[in-house]
Design a protein around this motif. Structure first.
Motif, PDB file in Angstrom:
ATOM      1  N   PRO A  26       0.850  -1.189   0.000  1.00 44.87           N
ATOM      2  CA  PRO A  26       0.000   0.000   0.000  1.00 44.87           C
ATOM      3  C   PRO A  26       0.884   1.237   0.000  1.00 44.87           C
ATOM      4  O   PRO A  26       2.025   1.188   0.469  1.00 44.87           O
ATOM      5  CB  PRO A  26      -0.784  -0.126   1.310  1.00 44.87           C
ATOM      6  N   PRO A  27       0.416   2.362  -0.512  1.00 49.11           N
ATOM      7  CA  PRO A  27       1.256   3.565  -0.518  1.00 49.11           C
ATOM      8  C   PRO A  27       1.506   4.056   0.904  1.00 49.11           C
ATOM      9  O   PRO A  27       0.582   4.078   1.726  1.00 49.11           O
ATOM     10  CB  PRO A  27       0.422   4.573  -1.319  1.00 49.11           C
ATOM     11  N   PRO A  28       2.732   4.432   1.249  1.00 50.00           N
ATOM     12  CA  PRO A  28       2.969   5.040   2.558  1.00 50.00           C
ATOM     13  C   PRO A  28       2.086   6.271   2.736  1.00 50.00           C
ATOM     14  O   PRO A  28       1.924   7.069   1.820  1.00 50.00           O
ATOM     15  CB  PRO A  28       4.455   5.420   2.504  1.00 50.00           C
ATOM     16  N   LEU A  63       0.976  15.007  18.122  1.00 50.45           N
ATOM     17  CA  LEU A  63       0.717  13.569  18.095  1.00 50.45           C
ATOM     18  C   LEU A  63      -0.424  13.257  17.135  1.00 50.45           C
ATOM     19  O   LEU A  63      -1.460  13.925  17.158  1.00 50.45           O
ATOM     20  CB  LEU A  63       0.371  13.056  19.493  1.00 50.45           C
ATOM     21  N   ALA A  64      -0.222  12.223  16.302  1.00 48.55           N
ATOM     22  CA  ALA A  64      -1.225  11.871  15.294  1.00 48.55           C
ATOM     23  C   ALA A  64      -1.466  10.367  15.267  1.00 48.55           C
ATOM     24  O   ALA A  64      -0.607   9.573  15.662  1.00 48.55           O
ATOM     25  CB  ALA A  64      -0.778  12.334  13.913  1.00 48.55           C
ATOM     26  N   ALA A  65      -2.636   9.990  14.800  1.00 47.38           N
ATOM     27  CA  ALA A  65      -2.984   8.592  14.533  1.00 47.38           C
ATOM     28  C   ALA A  65      -3.339   8.476  13.060  1.00 47.38           C
ATOM     29  O   ALA A  65      -3.969   9.376  12.492  1.00 47.38           O
ATOM     30  CB  ALA A  65      -4.159   8.148  15.397  1.00 47.38           C
ATOM     31  N   ALA A  66      -2.918   7.372  12.441  1.00 46.91           N
ATOM     32  CA  ALA A  66      -3.152   7.196  11.002  1.00 46.91           C
ATOM     33  C   ALA A  66      -3.508   5.745  10.709  1.00 46.91           C
ATOM     34  O   ALA A  66      -3.111   4.825  11.433  1.00 46.91           O
ATOM     35  CB  ALA A  66      -1.916   7.604  10.196  1.00 46.91           C
ATOM     36  N   GLY A  67      -4.253   5.541   9.623  1.00 52.16           N
ATOM     37  CA  GLY A  67      -4.624   4.195   9.209  1.00 52.16           C
ATOM     38  C   GLY A  67      -4.740   4.094   7.703  1.00 52.16           C
ATOM     39  O   GLY A  67      -5.005   5.082   7.009  1.00 52.16           O
ATOM     40  N   THR A  68      -4.524   2.882   7.182  1.00 49.08           N
ATOM     41  CA  THR A  68      -4.601   2.609   5.744  1.00 49.08           C
ATOM     42  C   THR A  68      -5.279   1.267   5.525  1.00 49.08           C
ATOM     43  O   THR A  68      -5.002   0.298   6.239  1.00 49.08           O
ATOM     44  CB  THR A  68      -3.196   2.564   5.108  1.00 49.08           C
ATOM     45  N   PHE A  69      -6.158   1.211   4.532  1.00 45.19           N
ATOM     46  CA  PHE A  69      -6.692  -0.068   4.054  1.00 45.19           C
ATOM     47  C   PHE A  69      -6.426  -0.154   2.563  1.00 45.19           C
ATOM     48  O   PHE A  69      -6.784   0.755   1.803  1.00 45.19           O
ATOM     49  CB  PHE A  69      -8.196  -0.198   4.316  1.00 45.19           C
ATOM     50  N   SER A  70      -5.782  -1.238   2.149  1.00 49.08           N
ATOM     51  CA  SER A  70      -5.415  -1.432   0.746  1.00 49.08           C
ATOM     52  C   SER A  70      -6.000  -2.740   0.239  1.00 49.08           C
ATOM     53  O   SER A  70      -5.981  -3.758   0.946  1.00 49.08           O
ATOM     54  CB  SER A  70      -3.882  -1.449   0.612  1.00 49.08           C
ATOM     55  N   THR A  80      -4.920 -15.265 -10.712  1.00 39.95           N
ATOM     56  CA  THR A  80      -5.797 -14.343 -10.006  1.00 39.95           C
ATOM     57  C   THR A  80      -5.139 -14.009  -8.674  1.00 39.95           C
ATOM     58  O   THR A  80      -4.648 -14.905  -7.984  1.00 39.95           O
ATOM     59  CB  THR A  80      -7.178 -14.969  -9.759  1.00 39.95           C
ATOM     60  N   GLU A  81      -5.127 -12.717  -8.317  1.00 43.32           N
ATOM     61  CA  GLU A  81      -4.506 -12.277  -7.071  1.00 43.32           C
ATOM     62  C   GLU A  81      -5.523 -11.558  -6.209  1.00 43.32           C
ATOM     63  O   GLU A  81      -6.270 -10.705  -6.702  1.00 43.32           O
ATOM     64  CB  GLU A  81      -3.329 -11.344  -7.367  1.00 43.32           C
ATOM     65  N   ASN A  82      -5.536 -11.896  -4.930  1.00 40.52           N
ATOM     66  CA  ASN A  82      -6.421 -11.260  -3.956  1.00 40.52           C
ATOM     67  C   ASN A  82      -5.602 -10.913  -2.717  1.00 40.52           C
ATOM     68  O   ASN A  82      -5.133 -11.807  -2.009  1.00 40.52           O
ATOM     69  CB  ASN A  82      -7.572 -12.199  -3.579  1.00 40.52           C
ATOM     70  N   ILE A  83      -5.429  -9.623  -2.473  1.00 45.60           N
ATOM     71  CA  ILE A  83      -4.643  -9.169  -1.327  1.00 45.60           C
ATOM     72  C   ILE A  83      -5.392  -8.032  -0.640  1.00 45.60           C
ATOM     73  O   ILE A  83      -5.697  -7.016  -1.265  1.00 45.60           O
ATOM     74  CB  ILE A  83      -3.242  -8.675  -1.753  1.00 45.60           C
ATOM     75  N   ASP A  84      -5.692  -8.203   0.644  1.00 47.42           N
ATOM     76  CA  ASP A  84      -6.289  -7.158   1.464  1.00 47.42           C
ATOM     77  C   ASP A  84      -5.374  -6.915   2.655  1.00 47.42           C
ATOM     78  O   ASP A  84      -4.947  -7.865   3.328  1.00 47.42           O
ATOM     79  CB  ASP A  84      -7.685  -7.553   1.950  1.00 47.42           C
ATOM     80  N   PHE A  85      -5.079  -5.637   2.918  1.00 46.56           N
ATOM     81  CA  PHE A  85      -4.106  -5.323   3.962  1.00 46.56           C
ATOM     82  C   PHE A  85      -4.510  -4.037   4.672  1.00 46.56           C
ATOM     83  O   PHE A  85      -4.943  -3.074   4.036  1.00 46.56           O
ATOM     84  CB  PHE A  85      -2.714  -5.146   3.343  1.00 46.56           C
ATOM     85  N   ALA A  86      -4.349  -4.018   6.004  1.00 41.11           N
ATOM     86  CA  ALA A  86      -4.688  -2.843   6.801  1.00 41.11           C
ATOM     87  C   ALA A  86      -3.515  -2.479   7.702  1.00 41.11           C
ATOM     88  O   ALA A  86      -2.793  -3.362   8.186  1.00 41.11           O
ATOM     89  CB  ALA A  86      -5.929  -3.101   7.642  1.00 41.11           C
ATOM     90  N   GLU A  87      -3.328  -1.168   7.920  1.00 39.31           N
ATOM     91  CA  GLU A  87      -2.244  -0.666   8.760  1.00 39.31           C
ATOM     92  C   GLU A  87      -2.780   0.370   9.742  1.00 39.31           C
ATOM     93  O   GLU A  87      -3.765   1.062   9.452  1.00 39.31           O
ATOM     94  CB  GLU A  87      -1.158   0.005   7.919  1.00 39.31           C
ATOM     95  N   ALA A  88      -2.118   0.491  10.887  1.00 36.32           N
ATOM     96  CA  ALA A  88      -2.419   1.547  11.853  1.00 36.32           C
ATOM     97  C   ALA A  88      -1.104   2.028  12.444  1.00 36.32           C
ATOM     98  O   ALA A  88      -0.157   1.246  12.604  1.00 36.32           O
ATOM     99  CB  ALA A  88      -3.342   1.043  12.954  1.00 36.32           C
ATOM    100  N   SER A  89      -1.033   3.320  12.766  1.00 37.66           N
ATOM    101  CA  SER A  89       0.221   3.862  13.280  1.00 37.66           C
ATOM    102  C   SER A  89      -0.022   5.097  14.138  1.00 37.66           C
ATOM    103  O   SER A  89      -1.081   5.732  14.063  1.00 37.66           O
ATOM    104  CB  SER A  89       1.168   4.214  12.127  1.00 37.66           C
ATOM    105  N   LEU A  90       0.967   5.416  14.953  1.00 35.59           N
ATOM    106  CA  LEU A  90       1.012   6.646  15.722  1.00 35.59           C
ATOM    107  C   LEU A  90       2.224   7.438  15.271  1.00 35.59           C
ATOM    108  O   LEU A  90       3.264   6.845  14.903  1.00 35.59           O
ATOM    109  CB  LEU A  90       1.104   6.363  17.222  1.00 35.59           C
TER     110      LEU A  90
END
Length: 244
Positions: A26-28, A63-70, A80-90
């Motif tokens: 996923p993109p930073p 201070l910040a909180a961030a999240g990503t879902f890709s 066939t490709e199936n990839i789901d990924f989630a991130e969380a950070s401070l």
């Protein structure tokens, strides 16, 4: 900065021909927050039909909180490709002189990956699946350009910057055709550059380009995909105004 953008573009092109990996980055996230109560949201995609939804919020003035879902779901003639990924950070962010912003984030994430391979007759030859986990550290830097883009008798302000991310990835619970197989791990370095231009109000158009480098020579969990995203960014504060 122009040389960095050219280098990132060439690296992105080189990554388009890489071998298939069970991980698609996923993109930073690059919220570039400046004060408490500011909200960042982004929706982006690329030529691989990989979609990313991102958000960040300033909890305090630093201070910040961030999240990503890709999500990547694509079908090719051979797989066939199936990839789901989630991130969380401070993260920690601060405003520097001359309209510059610095951010540092640490976080982690996880998800699932699946690849179904087929022969020329479109018969399934192999199925690979597993879970992904990640921890990462990231540094962002950005500044608002003094010059604007002048189009249609309007000035469009520019913001540009870079992000450097180091990640430790693991492929767990790995199975090939339903049978347990050894997992893999890798260390990835992900440098990207981004450019934003204000369209109207709090809405901006964003371009991200970069590359992913792997430090281990793996068979399945490797740096085989570049980072290139085009998307829309919204920056709001508690009064729903654009941060200047």
């Amino acid at each position: 900065m122009k040389h960095l953008l050219r280098l990132a573009f060439l690296l992105a092109l080189s990554g388009l021909t890489g071998c298939a990996s069970l991980y698609f980055p996923p993109p930073p996230h690059t919220p570039m927050l400046t004060h408490k109560g500011k909200f960042y949201g982004a929706l982006s995609t690329n030529q691989h039909t990989n979609y990313a939804l991102q958000g960040a919020y300033g909890l305090t003035n630093h201070l910040a909180a961030a999240g990503t879902f890709s999500s990547l779901h694509r079908r090719k003639s051979d797989r066939t490709e199936n990839i789901d990924f989630a991130e969380a950070s401070l993260g920690y962010f601060t405003r520097l002189p001359d309209k510059r912003v610095l951010e540092v984030y640490v976080g982690g994430g996880g998800g699932g990956t699946e690849r179904i391979e087929r022969d020329k007759e479109q018969l399934t030859t192999r199925t690979l699946d597993g879970s992904l986990s990640k921890v990462f550290a990231q540094v962002n830097y950005a500044r608002k350009k003094r010059d604007n883009i002048h189009l249609f008798n309007r000035d469009f302000p520019l913001t540009y910057g870079a992000a450097l991310r180091m990640s430790y990835m693991q492929l767990n619970n790995f199975r090939i055709d339903g049978l347990a197989a050894p997992g893999e791990s890798n260390v990835f370095f992900e440098p990207i550059t981004f450019t934003r231009t204000q369209i109207a109000g709090p809405v901006q158009l964003q371009f991200i380009s970069g590359q992913i480098f792997g430090f281990r020579n793996n068979k399945y969990l490797k740096a085989a995909n570049s980072v290139f995203q085009v998307g829309v960014v919204i920056n709001l504060d508690r009064n729903t105004t654009l941060d200047k």
